[in-house]
Enzyme design. Structure first.
Site, PDB file in Angstrom:
ATOM      1  N   HIS A 268     -36.776 -38.590 -77.410  1.00  0.00           N
ATOM      2  CA  HIS A 268     -36.628 -38.665 -75.945  1.00  0.00           C
ATOM      3  C   HIS A 268     -36.405 -40.143 -75.579  1.00  0.00           C
ATOM      4  O   HIS A 268     -35.402 -40.729 -75.967  1.00  0.00           O
ATOM      5  CB  HIS A 268     -37.870 -38.031 -75.318  1.00  0.00           C
ATOM      6  CG  HIS A 268     -37.797 -37.749 -73.856  1.00  0.00           C
ATOM      7  ND1 HIS A 268     -36.656 -37.849 -73.118  1.00  0.00           N
ATOM      8  CD2 HIS A 268     -38.761 -37.366 -72.970  1.00  0.00           C
ATOM      9  CE1 HIS A 268     -36.899 -37.531 -71.852  1.00  0.00           C
ATOM     10  NE2 HIS A 268     -38.187 -37.244 -71.737  1.00  0.00           N
ATOM     11  N   HIS A 307     -27.219 -33.855 -77.136  1.00  0.00           N
ATOM     12  CA  HIS A 307     -28.084 -33.614 -75.980  1.00  0.00           C
ATOM     13  C   HIS A 307     -28.281 -32.123 -75.821  1.00  0.00           C
ATOM     14  O   HIS A 307     -27.361 -31.350 -76.091  1.00  0.00           O
ATOM     15  CB  HIS A 307     -27.448 -34.199 -74.710  1.00  0.00           C
ATOM     16  CG  HIS A 307     -28.428 -34.407 -73.614  1.00  0.00           C
ATOM     17  ND1 HIS A 307     -28.813 -33.403 -72.767  1.00  0.00           N
ATOM     18  CD2 HIS A 307     -29.134 -35.501 -73.262  1.00  0.00           C
ATOM     19  CE1 HIS A 307     -29.701 -33.880 -71.922  1.00  0.00           C
ATOM     20  NE2 HIS A 307     -29.927 -35.148 -72.203  1.00  0.00           N
ATOM     21  N   ASP A 363     -28.807 -43.027 -74.256  1.00  0.00           N
ATOM     22  CA  ASP A 363     -29.492 -44.026 -75.078  1.00  0.00           C
ATOM     23  C   ASP A 363     -28.556 -44.772 -76.026  1.00  0.00           C
ATOM     24  O   ASP A 363     -28.968 -45.740 -76.657  1.00  0.00           O
ATOM     25  CB  ASP A 363     -30.594 -43.357 -75.911  1.00  0.00           C
ATOM     26  CG  ASP A 363     -31.703 -42.833 -75.027  1.00  0.00           C
ATOM     27  OD1 ASP A 363     -32.162 -43.603 -74.176  1.00  0.00           O
ATOM     28  OD2 ASP A 363     -32.089 -41.666 -75.172  1.00  0.00           O
TER      29      ASP A 363
HETATM   30  N1  CMC Z   1     -26.847 -36.414 -85.374  1.00  0.00           N
HETATM   31  C1  CMC Z   1     -26.445 -35.487 -86.301  1.00  0.00           C
HETATM   32  N2  CMC Z   1     -26.535 -34.158 -86.072  1.00  0.00           N
HETATM   33  C2  CMC Z   1     -27.036 -33.758 -84.903  1.00  0.00           C
HETATM   34  C3  CMC Z   1     -27.459 -34.670 -83.922  1.00  0.00           C
HETATM   35  C4  CMC Z   1     -27.343 -36.042 -84.191  1.00  0.00           C
HETATM   36  N3  CMC Z   1     -27.724 -36.944 -83.300  1.00  0.00           N
HETATM   37  N4  CMC Z   1     -27.937 -33.987 -82.859  1.00  0.00           N
HETATM   38  C5  CMC Z   1     -27.810 -32.701 -83.159  1.00  0.00           C
HETATM   39  N5  CMC Z   1     -27.270 -32.551 -84.399  1.00  0.00           N
HETATM   40  C6  CMC Z   1     -26.906 -31.295 -85.066  1.00  0.00           C
HETATM   41  C7  CMC Z   1     -28.132 -30.583 -85.594  1.00  0.00           C
HETATM   42  O1  CMC Z   1     -28.416 -30.954 -86.926  1.00  0.00           O
HETATM   43  C8  CMC Z   1     -27.722 -29.139 -85.452  1.00  0.00           C
HETATM   44  O2  CMC Z   1     -26.853 -28.833 -86.504  1.00  0.00           O
HETATM   45  P1  CMC Z   1     -26.892 -27.364 -87.194  1.00  0.00           P
HETATM   46  O3  CMC Z   1     -26.479 -26.432 -86.095  1.00  0.00           O
HETATM   47  O4  CMC Z   1     -25.941 -27.461 -88.322  1.00  0.00           O
HETATM   48  O5  CMC Z   1     -28.298 -27.152 -87.629  1.00  0.00           O
HETATM   49  C9  CMC Z   1     -26.906 -29.118 -84.173  1.00  0.00           C
HETATM   50  O6  CMC Z   1     -26.363 -30.435 -84.072  1.00  0.00           O
HETATM   51  C10 CMC Z   1     -27.709 -28.792 -82.920  1.00  0.00           C
HETATM   52  O7  CMC Z   1     -28.814 -29.697 -82.877  1.00  0.00           O
HETATM   53  P2  CMC Z   1     -30.233 -29.318 -82.277  1.00  0.00           P
HETATM   54  O8  CMC Z   1     -31.256 -30.202 -82.894  1.00  0.00           O
HETATM   55  O9  CMC Z   1     -30.439 -27.834 -82.382  1.00  0.00           O
HETATM   56  O10 CMC Z   1     -30.008 -29.678 -80.752  1.00  0.00           O
HETATM   57  P3  CMC Z   1     -31.141 -29.873 -79.686  1.00  0.00           P
HETATM   58  O11 CMC Z   1     -30.558 -29.486 -78.390  1.00  0.00           O
HETATM   59  O12 CMC Z   1     -32.398 -29.196 -80.108  1.00  0.00           O
HETATM   60  O13 CMC Z   1     -31.434 -31.438 -79.764  1.00  0.00           O
HETATM   61  C11 CMC Z   1     -31.396 -33.751 -79.343  1.00  0.00           C
HETATM   62  C12 CMC Z   1     -31.000 -32.352 -78.829  1.00  0.00           C
HETATM   63  C13 CMC Z   1     -31.092 -34.787 -78.259  1.00  0.00           C
HETATM   64  C14 CMC Z   1     -32.906 -33.777 -79.625  1.00  0.00           C
HETATM   65  C15 CMC Z   1     -30.592 -34.042 -80.637  1.00  0.00           C
HETATM   66  O14 CMC Z   1     -29.210 -34.024 -80.358  1.00  0.00           O
HETATM   67  C16 CMC Z   1     -31.002 -35.369 -81.293  1.00  0.00           C
HETATM   68  O15 CMC Z   1     -31.969 -35.389 -82.054  1.00  0.00           O
HETATM   69  N6  CMC Z   1     -30.273 -36.487 -80.996  1.00  0.00           N
HETATM   70  C17 CMC Z   1     -30.645 -37.775 -81.517  1.00  0.00           C
HETATM   71  C18 CMC Z   1     -31.794 -38.343 -80.710  1.00  0.00           C
HETATM   72  C19 CMC Z   1     -31.344 -38.798 -79.336  1.00  0.00           C
HETATM   73  O16 CMC Z   1     -30.334 -39.453 -79.170  1.00  0.00           O
HETATM   74  N7  CMC Z   1     -32.167 -38.472 -78.316  1.00  0.00           N
HETATM   75  C20 CMC Z   1     -31.914 -38.886 -76.935  1.00  0.00           C
HETATM   76  C21 CMC Z   1     -31.642 -37.700 -76.058  1.00  0.00           C
HETATM   77  S1  CMC Z   1     -30.960 -38.115 -74.484  1.00  0.00           S
HETATM   78  C22 CMC Z   1     -32.138 -38.950 -73.594  1.00  0.00           C
HETATM   79  C23 CMC Z   1     -33.483 -38.356 -73.533  1.00  0.00           C
HETATM   80  O17 CMC Z   1     -33.673 -37.144 -73.397  1.00  0.00           O
HETATM   81  O18 CMC Z   1     -34.428 -39.125 -73.595  1.00  0.00           O
END
Ligand code: CMC
Length: 442
Positions: A268, A307, A363
Site C-alpha cells: 500500500h 492496481h 507510487d
Molecule cells: N509485478 C509483477 N506481477 C504483478 C504485479 C507486479 N507489480 N502486480 C500484479 N502482478 C501479477 C500477479 O502476479 C498476478 O499474476 P497471475 O494472474 O499470473 O497470478 C496478476 O498480476 C494479478 O495480481 P494480483 O496480485 O492478483 O492483483 P491484486 O489486485 O491483488 O494486487 C497490487 C494489486 C497493487 C497489490 C499488486 O499489483 C502489487 O503487488 N503491485 C506492486 C505493489 C504496488 O505497487 N503497490 C501500490 C499500489 S497503488 C497505491 C496504494 O494502494 O497504496
C-alpha cells in the site's frame, strides 16, 4: 418488461428465488434465504479480499479503473491538480463542495490554529529510539492523540467531529515533521502559520538556523499537488481500515492510527519506498531487461506497477511524471528516473504486463520526486499519510452518519477440526508425527 431483479435457481433443491438489484448490486443478506433445509444457515458469499464486494455507499471519490478516471466529489483529479490547493481539496473532500472565499478563509484559519501539538507530544516522540521508522512514530503518535482529546469519543456529535477533523488535518504534518527531526537528531521546529499548509510542512522539516524559512515555490507547489493526488482513493486498504475500526465507535484518532498502520505496508503506502529500493537494486538502464525477466518469473514484483482497481494508466501517475520534470529543474535530475522510464517502456510492451493490465500506479514516480527533494525513503509513506488524512476522516464521518452501517464483522467459512476431546499431555502423539502440522501454523 425488464425488471431490476436477479432470479437464482438453487440446483440443490430446485427452488427459485428473486432478489432485487439496486445500484448494480445485490444485497448479500438476500442470499441468506437460500437454504437446503430449515436448519441450514443459508447461502453466503466468499470474497477474501473484498474483490467484488461493496462495503458501503459513498459520495466522496469516484474511480473508473478501466478508463483511468479519478474524481473527488465529481471533480476530475486533473483539474484539481492544476487549479486547486491541497487545503481547498481537503475542504472539498471533507465537506462535499468547493469552498467560497469566506469558507476558505475560515477553513484555513480553523486548520492553522490546530497546527501546534501539546508539548507532551514532543516528549512522547523523544521516547522513540533514534532510528525508529517515522511511519511507526506517526502511527503511534496519532493514536496517542486520543488520550489528549477525550472529547473525541463523542463521535455522534457534529461539532466534536468537526473539531477532530481540523485537529487531525492541522496536526498530522507537525507530528510527521517532528518524527523526521527526531530521526535526524535535530531540534523540533514549531509551525509557522504565515506559510501555506505545504510550505509550513517544509519549514518544519528543513528549517535550520535561518530566522524565517522560505520554501522554494516550485517544490512547495509540487508537494501540494502530490498531496492533492493522495487525498483520497475510495475503499483502499487503509480506508477500509478506518471504516472497519471506526465502526466499533472508537474515537477518530484511534481509527486514523489504524488506517496509518494499514498504509505502512509495502503493498500500500510503503510501495513508493519499495520502488526506490528496487530501482537502486536494478542499478542501471542496462539491467532493466534482466529485471523484467525476473519479475515475470515471479521473483519479486515490479513495484509501483499494478492496481486492484486501475486496469489502465493510473491518472495520478501521469500527473506525477509531469511534476518530476518541474522538480528536477530545481533539484537536478534524479538518475533513477531513467531506470524507471525504461522499466515502464519495456513493461508496457511486454505481454506479461499487457495481458494482466499492469500499468504504473501512483507510487511508481512519486518516490523519485521525494528523493530529489531531499526526503529520506523512510519518510515516503509518511508523505502519503499526511494528505490521506483528509480522505480517512471524510470516509470515517460518512460511515458514522450512515444509518445502514453497523460494526464491521465479516463471516468466515470454518474449515478446521470438528469437536475433539482434550487429551492429557502425556497421551499426546510424539512431536515427529505432528511436527509438520504444528510448525506450519505460524
Ligand atoms: N509485478 C509483477 N506481477 C504483478 C504485479 C507486479 N507489480 N502486480 C500484479 N502482478 C501479477 C500477479 O502476479 C498476478 O499474476 P497471475 O494472474 O499470473 O497470478 C496478476 O498480476 C494479478 O495480481 P494480483 O496480485 O492478483 O492483483 P491484486 O489486485 O491483488 O494486487 C497490487 C494489486 C497493487 C497489490 C499488486 O499489483 C502489487 O503487488 N503491485 C506492486 C505493489 C504496488 O505497487 N503497490 C501500490 C499500489 S497503488 C497505491 C496504494 O494502494 O497504496
Amino acid at each position: 418488461m425488464p425488471k431490476d431483479t436477479l432470479t437464482i435457481v438453487d440446483n440443490r433443491t430446485g427452488k427459485q428465488y428473486e432478489v432485487p438489484i439496486e445500484l448494480g448490486t445485490i444485497n448479500a443478506m438476500d442470499l441468506r434465504q437460500i437454504k437446503t433445509a430449515a436448519d441450514d444457515f443459508g447461502l453466503m458469499t466468499y470474497d477474501p479480499a473484498f474483490t467484488n464486494t461493496a462495503s458501503c455507499k459513498s459520495r466522496i471519490t469516484y474511480i473508473d479503473g478501466d478508463q483511468g478516471v479519478l474524481r473527488y466529489r465529481g471533480y476530475p483529479i486533473e483539474e484539481l491538480a492544476e487549479k486547486s490547493t491541497y487545503l481547498e481539496t481537503a475542504y472539498l473532500i471533507v465537506k462535499g463542495e468547493l469552498p467560497n472565499r469566506a469558507h476558505m478563509e475560515m477553513w484555513t484559519h480553523n486548520t492553522k490554529i490546530h497546527t501546534m501539538v501539546h508539548e507532551n507530544i514532543k516528549k512522547f516522540i523523544d521516547g522513540f529510539r533514534y532510528d525508529a521508522h517515522p511511519m511507526g512514530m506517526l502511527v503511534g503518535t496519532v493514536g496517542a492523540l486520543s488520550t489528549f482529546y477525550p472529547d473525541a469519543k463523542n463521535i455522534f456529535d457534529l461539532e466534536s467531529r468537526r473539531v477532530q477533523t481540523r485537529r487531525l488535518i492541522g496536526k498530522v504534518p507537525t507530528i510527521a515533521a517532528f518524527a523526521y527531526r527526531h530521526s535526524r537528531g535535530l531540534p523540533y521546529v514549531y509551525p509557522d502559520n504565515e506559510l501555506s499548509y505545504t510550505g509550513n510542512f517544509l519549514a518544519m522539516l528543513f528549517k535550520m538556523t535561518e530566522l524565517v524559512y522560505k520554501p522554494n515555490p516550485v517544490l512547495e507547489r509540487a508537494l501540494d499537488v502530490l498531496f492533492i493526488l493522495h487525498a483520497d482513493h475510495e475503499q483502499n486498504c487503509s480506508t477500509n481500515a478506518v471504516r472497519s475500526v471506526g465502526s466499533s465507535q472508537v474515537d477518530p484518532y484511534s481509527a486514523v492510527a489504524a488506517a496509518s498502520a494499514a498504509l505502512y505496508g509495502p503493498l500500500h503506502g510503503g510501495a513508493n519506498e519499495a520502488v526506490i529500493r528496487m530501482l537502486l537494486e536494478i542499478g542501471s538502464v542496462a539491467n532493466v531487461p534482466a529485471a523484467i525477466q525476473k519479475f515475470k518469473a515471479g521473483e519479486g514484483r515490479l513495484m509501483g506497477f499494478g492496481h486492484r482497481v486501475y486496469k489502465n494508466y493510473d491518472p495520478r501517475a501521469k500527473i506525477i511524471k509531469r511534476i518530476a520534470d518541474e522538480v528536477f529543474v530545481v533539484t537536478g535530475k534524479n538518475p533513477l528516473i531513467d531506470i524507471a522510464v525504461e522499466l515502464e517502456r519495456i513493461a508496457l510492451q511486454d505481454d506479461y504486463f499487457v495481458k494482466r493490465k499492469l500499468y504504473p500506479n501512483v507510487d511508481f514516480y512519486s518516490g523519485i520526486i521525494y528523493q530529489a527533494m531531499g526526503f529520506p525513503m523512510t519518510m515516503f509513506p509518511v508523505l502519503f499519510a499526511i494528505p490521506r488524512t483528509a480522505g480517512w476522516i471524510a470516509q470515517w464521518a460518512e460511515m458514522v452518519r450512515d444509518p445502514e452501517q453497523k460494526i464491521a464483522r465479516p463471516r468466515q467459512i470454518y474449515i478446521g477440526e470438528g469437536v475433539r476431546r482434550w487429551v492429557p499431555i502425556e497421551q499426546r502423539p510424539e512431536p515427529s508425527s505432528r511436527e509438520d502440522a504444528v510448525t506450519q501454523q505460524i
